[in-house]
Design a protein around this motif. Structure first.
Motif, PDB file in Angstrom:
ATOM      1  N   LEU A   1      -3.392 -10.335  -6.451  1.00  0.00           N
ATOM      2  CA  LEU A   1      -2.207  -9.093  -6.408  1.00  0.00           C
ATOM      3  C   LEU A   1      -2.953  -7.895  -6.439  1.00  0.00           C
ATOM      4  O   LEU A   1      -2.235  -6.885  -6.393  1.00  0.00           O
ATOM      5  N   ALA A   2      -4.234  -7.644  -6.593  1.00  0.00           N
ATOM      6  CA  ALA A   2      -4.548  -6.400  -6.553  1.00  0.00           C
ATOM      7  C   ALA A   2      -4.699  -5.652  -5.279  1.00  0.00           C
ATOM      8  O   ALA A   2      -4.624  -6.234  -4.231  1.00  0.00           O
TER       9      ALA A   2
ATOM     10  N   ALA B   1       2.293 -11.554   8.219  1.00  0.00           N
ATOM     11  CA  ALA B   1       3.223 -11.176   7.068  1.00  0.00           C
ATOM     12  C   ALA B   1       3.441 -11.950   5.848  1.00  0.00           C
ATOM     13  O   ALA B   1       3.554 -11.213   4.825  1.00  0.00           O
ATOM     14  N   SER B   2       3.506 -13.092   5.960  1.00  0.00           N
ATOM     15  CA  SER B   2       3.642 -13.919   4.776  1.00  0.00           C
ATOM     16  C   SER B   2       2.116 -14.378   3.929  1.00  0.00           C
ATOM     17  O   SER B   2       2.323 -15.088   3.210  1.00  0.00           O
ATOM     18  N   GLU B   3       1.105 -13.937   4.709  1.00  0.00           N
ATOM     19  CA  GLU B   3      -0.114 -14.757   4.612  1.00  0.00           C
ATOM     20  C   GLU B   3      -0.435 -14.333   2.828  1.00  0.00           C
ATOM     21  O   GLU B   3      -0.877 -15.226   2.005  1.00  0.00           O
ATOM     22  N   ASP B   4      -0.293 -13.072   2.379  1.00  0.00           N
ATOM     23  CA  ASP B   4      -0.724 -12.736   1.181  1.00  0.00           C
ATOM     24  C   ASP B   4       0.286 -13.392   0.123  1.00  0.00           C
ATOM     25  O   ASP B   4       0.000 -13.907  -0.897  1.00  0.00           O
ATOM     26  N   LYS B   5       1.519 -13.409   0.638  1.00  0.00           N
ATOM     27  CA  LYS B   5       2.575 -14.061  -0.258  1.00  0.00           C
ATOM     28  C   LYS B   5       2.308 -15.731  -0.670  1.00  0.00           C
ATOM     29  O   LYS B   5       2.193 -16.041  -1.603  1.00  0.00           O
ATOM     30  N   ASP B   6       1.881 -16.265   0.386  1.00  0.00           N
ATOM     31  CA  ASP B   6       1.507 -17.750   0.459  1.00  0.00           C
ATOM     32  C   ASP B   6       0.077 -17.890  -0.187  1.00  0.00           C
ATOM     33  O   ASP B   6       0.206 -18.895  -0.922  1.00  0.00           O
ATOM     34  N   ARG B   7      -0.744 -16.774  -0.258  1.00  0.00           N
ATOM     35  CA  ARG B   7      -1.866 -17.245  -0.871  1.00  0.00           C
ATOM     36  C   ARG B   7      -1.639 -16.893  -2.441  1.00  0.00           C
ATOM     37  O   ARG B   7      -2.275 -17.665  -3.318  1.00  0.00           O
TER      38      ARG B   7
END
Length: 205
Positions: free
Chosen positions: A204-205, A135-141
């Motif tokens: 972010l896209a 769940a946090s992967e995109d935010k961490d990246r």
């Protein structure tokens, strides 16, 4: 160097002097210093923008040999990364997963819930951790690439016009504003900043 660095970029002041694999950049920096250039030289990891340092003593062959040693790593340290003793006995059917046993402190109701899950407390905890990581992967990246851009900007663009506004635009996800400000910076700094920032906005896209 504790982690592998694929490519890096070297700047003499605000001018990019080399970009590519570590050996190529190291030799380019050495040649520059031998010419007696006075501007400070900074080298950045192309992914994290962390500073990269080279031992430039000796001949080119000696420099390349040291880099090869760093890149290959020390086998003795690799062996220390194992999480379970190879000689430890394993129960029948128990796969070797590299499991590490550590203390976890929970309230009784938490243990009651975990113990009631299929597979028991350990399996349930692993599933919960994996779900949270996903769940946090995109935010961490996104945060990692933003930090890489900020790290480079702070090192080379901190005194350039619009630096603070560019930083705010970066963290506000305002691509248009960010690119407008950075466009006025010296060519090499501008281009490298935009290349790094493209990874932020693609994320972010």
């Amino acid at each position: 160097m504790t982690t592998a660095i694929a490519t890096c970029t070297a700047f003499e002041g605000l001018r990019r002097i080399a970009s590519g694999a570590l050996p190529d950049v190291a030799l380019a920096v050495r040649a520059l210093l031998e010419r007696g250039e006075q501007a400070p030289v900074l080298i950045f990891d192309d992914v994290t923008s962390r500073a990269v340092e080279f031992d430039l003593r000796g001949t080119p062959e000696e420099i390349l040999a040291r880099l090869a040693t760093h890149e290959s790593g020390d086998p003795s340290t690799q062996a220390a990364d194992t999480t379970e003793d190879d000689t430890s006995p394993r129960g029948r059917g128990r796969p070797k997963l590299g499991v590490v046993a550590r203390e976890v402190t929970l309230l009784p109701r938490h243990w009651d819930w975990l113990n009631g899950q299929s597979g028991g407390a350990s399996v349930a905890l692993r599933k919960l951790v994996d779900a949270a990581r996903s769940a946090s992967e995109d935010k961490d990246r996104k945060r990692a690439v933003q930090e890489a851009v900020y790290r480079f900007m702070t090192a080379l663009a901190g005194n350039l016009p619009g630096y603070e506004d560019a930083t705010r635009a970066l963290y506000a996800d305002d691509r248009s504003r960010f690119e407008d400000i950075v466009a006025a910076w010296p060519t090499d700094v501008r281009d490298h900043t935009l290349r790094l920032a493209a990874n932020v906005f693609v994320t972010l896209a």
